[in-house]
Design a protein around this motif. Structure first.
Motif, PDB file in Angstrom:
ATOM      1  N   TYR A 199       0.854  -1.188   0.000  1.00 64.76           N
ATOM      2  CA  TYR A 199       0.000   0.000   0.000  1.00 64.76           C
ATOM      3  C   TYR A 199       0.889   1.236   0.000  1.00 64.76           C
ATOM      4  N   GLY A 200       0.372   2.350  -0.507  1.00 68.99           N
ATOM      5  CA  GLY A 200       1.152   3.576  -0.490  1.00 68.99           C
ATOM      6  C   GLY A 200       0.834   4.489  -1.653  1.00 68.99           C
ATOM      7  N   VAL A 201       1.713   5.466  -1.840  1.00 63.44           N
ATOM      8  CA  VAL A 201       1.557   6.446  -2.909  1.00 63.44           C
ATOM      9  C   VAL A 201       2.158   5.924  -4.207  1.00 63.44           C
ATOM     10  N   GLY A 256      -4.722  13.669   8.839  1.00 61.88           N
ATOM     11  CA  GLY A 256      -3.329  13.507   8.479  1.00 61.88           C
ATOM     12  C   GLY A 256      -3.101  12.411   7.453  1.00 61.88           C
ATOM     13  N   LYS A 257      -2.083  12.623   6.623  1.00 63.05           N
ATOM     14  CA  LYS A 257      -1.769  11.642   5.581  1.00 63.05           C
ATOM     15  C   LYS A 257      -1.328  10.319   6.194  1.00 63.05           C
ATOM     16  N   HIS A 258      -0.675  10.374   7.372  1.00 66.85           N
ATOM     17  CA  HIS A 258      -0.264   9.125   8.011  1.00 66.85           C
ATOM     18  C   HIS A 258      -1.471   8.282   8.398  1.00 66.85           C
ATOM     19  N   MET A 259      -2.579   8.956   8.761  1.00 64.06           N
ATOM     20  CA  MET A 259      -3.805   8.229   9.057  1.00 64.06           C
ATOM     21  C   MET A 259      -4.392   7.616   7.783  1.00 64.06           C
ATOM     22  N   VAL A 260      -4.256   8.332   6.672  1.00 65.09           N
ATOM     23  CA  VAL A 260      -4.717   7.800   5.387  1.00 65.09           C
ATOM     24  C   VAL A 260      -3.959   6.518   5.059  1.00 65.09           C
ATOM     25  N   LEU A 261      -2.638   6.557   5.213  1.00 64.58           N
ATOM     26  CA  LEU A 261      -1.836   5.364   4.938  1.00 64.58           C
ATOM     27  C   LEU A 261      -2.209   4.219   5.867  1.00 64.58           C
TER      28      LEU A 261
END
Length: 480
Positions: free
Chosen positions: A258-260, A295-300
């Motif tokens: 998973y990721g960008v 936050g983007k960390h929560m998205v990840l």
């Protein structure tokens, strides 16, 4: 992997516990009356049918005698475990006593045996940052599919993992276990995950693990307790992806990333900070959902959860992914790890983001990214940072590498605390930035309160050992 099961809940018998611990029972109670359902090593986690571990002043792995007496007065204890030197001290309770050679090892053996009895899916979570949040988010999401237990009190080393597992019912559908790098091989042999989740790899605990390559290698030992055919859910963007993925392949595991990165199986397409909308692709299938957690960390984290959900769901039940997405939207950050407080002190309303439990370069960058993109309108943004601990000989270097990150944070005011942050303070452009350094928490708190503005945003981030969690508590206690 999601199947309905009908199982009889059977508590531990005297014979089982004696065999598992190589201990001896001293009791007039016959084994058929045994109803032991877990192990108590902390008074706060005691349940009525637990075996209570009692230690002497020079032992580890249980309650001191004074705590046992207090607990017994409130909630009568039924079963005790101790070593031979404590026999005389606890015999007056007139309870069945399991005498073992070593309390810590006994708890580990019970936890290991409890894992063998489990028939549900066990998920191990590791990484340099975000383990506790990932564990909590996964557990909440999985609750829509069945019964779930997860690591309590961030107890992520062998003893803590074992006492968590020791109280898990065999028929529990899902167990989510946080697993630290320390003694990872032993952790993995206890947990024996069906699915392993990596949040990231970065500079953390370098005082004990000299390089990030070492961190990646040692954390990859999580795979050694897994059976071939299990799953590794890996952050495709993380540092040392090659090292971790190669170890997963060597263990004959399936990998879901998973990721960008365009190579990720669960790929981030877009994230709108103002609305919380997340757009992803899951193996090429578009999905959209909302997150309350910021936050983007929560998205990840949420993407890793969706990856796990896709593993557990059969193709025929793929529509149930919507249940997971709805539950993820209900997730809120936990204390010390991004919890958002809306407070009022002396008629001034403000927002406090509590990130005071832990800090390393990865998590500080994530926190500052949240700080920069925080969706609420504010009149003032105040960044409060304490030292990152356990970074070893590179500590100064890693702190100073944060200087440009801090200067680009968009903070109106920056408060720094700790010896390492003092060096950061000296390197910041103090003409451009309103930067202040404090020697004591008392002085820091006084400055914050004296300059508090209505509709301001405060973010507090540091390692737990710096004590900034006390500052969070004090501010919350002062709120109207």
């Amino acid at each position: 992997m999601m199947t309905e099961r009908i199982m009889v809940e059977r508590p531990w018998t005297f014979e089982e516990l004696a065999e598992v611990t190589t201990g001896t029972w001293y009791s007039n109670t016959v084994s058929t009356n045994c109803l032991i359902e877990g192990v108590t090593v902390l008074a706060g986690q005691h349940q009525p049918n637990n075996l209570v571990s009692v230690r002497s002043s020079d032992e580890k792995g249980g309650l001191p005698l004074t705590v046992l007496k207090s607990l017994h007065a409130k909630t009568p204890v039924k079963y005790l475990m101790c070593t031979t030197p404590m026999m005389d001290e606890v015999s007056g309770f007139n309870l069945p006593i399991l005498v073992v050679k070593n309390l810590t090892q006994a708890v580990i053996e019970i936890g290991t045996a409890a894992r063998v009895k489990m028939r549900g899916t066990v998920i191990g979570v590791t990484g340099s940052a975000g383990k506790t949040t990932m564990t909590a988010m996964l557990a909440q999401m999985l609750s829509v599919y069945g019964s779930v237990v997860s690591t309590q009190l961030s107890a992520n080393l062998p003893f803590g993992i074992a006492w968590n597992l020791a109280s898990v019912k065999p028929s529990t559908d899902y167990a989510v276990m946080e697993m630290a790098i320390g003694n990872m091989l032993k952790n993995s042999k206890i947990v024996r995950p069906d699915i392993a989740v990596f949040t990231n790899i970065g500079a953390a605990h370098l005082e004990y693990h000299s390089t990030t390559e070492d961190v990646a290698t040692k954390k990859s030992r999580i795979f050694q307790g897994m059976a071939p055919g299990g799953w590794a859910v890996l952050n495709r963007d993380m540092q040392h992806w090659e090292i971790v993925s190669q170890y997963a392949q060597a263990a004959e595991l399936n990998i879901l990333s998973y990721g960008v990165s365009g190579e990720a199986d669960v790929k981030l397409i877009g994230y709108q900070t103002q609305t919380g909308q997340v757009d992803i692709e899951l193996n090429g299938m578009p999905l959209s959902y909302h997150l309350t957690a910021l936050g983007k960390h929560m998205v990840l984290n949420s993407m890793a959860c969706i990856a796990v959900s896709s593993i557990l769901l059969s193709p025929a039940a793929s529509n149930n992914i919507n249940l997971a997405l709805e539950e993820l939207n209900r997730f809120s950050a936990v204390d010390g790890r991004g919890k958002v407080h809306h407070l009022t002190i002396q008629s001034k309303s403000f927002t406090l983001v509590d990130e005071a439990y832990n800090a390393n370069p990865l998590s500080i960058i994530s926190a500052i990214d949240l700080f920069k993109t925080f969706p609420e309108k504010t009149t003032s943004r105040v960044l409060i940072l304490g030292d990152m601990l356990e970074l070893g000989q590179d500590s100064v270097k890693l702190h100073l590498e944060l200087v440009p990150v801090i200067e680009s944070s968009g903070a109106d005011t920056i408060y720094l605390y700790g010896q390492q942050m003092k060096q950061v303070y000296e390197c910041l452009n103090r003409e451009k930035n309103h930067v202040f350094y404090f020697e004591t928490l008392t002085a820091l708190q006084a400055e914050i309160l004296a300059n508090l503005k209505d509709k301001s945003l405060l973010l507090i981030k540091s390692s737990n050992g710096m004590g900034l969690h006390k500052l969070v508590k004090n501010i919350c206690d002062l709120a109207e």
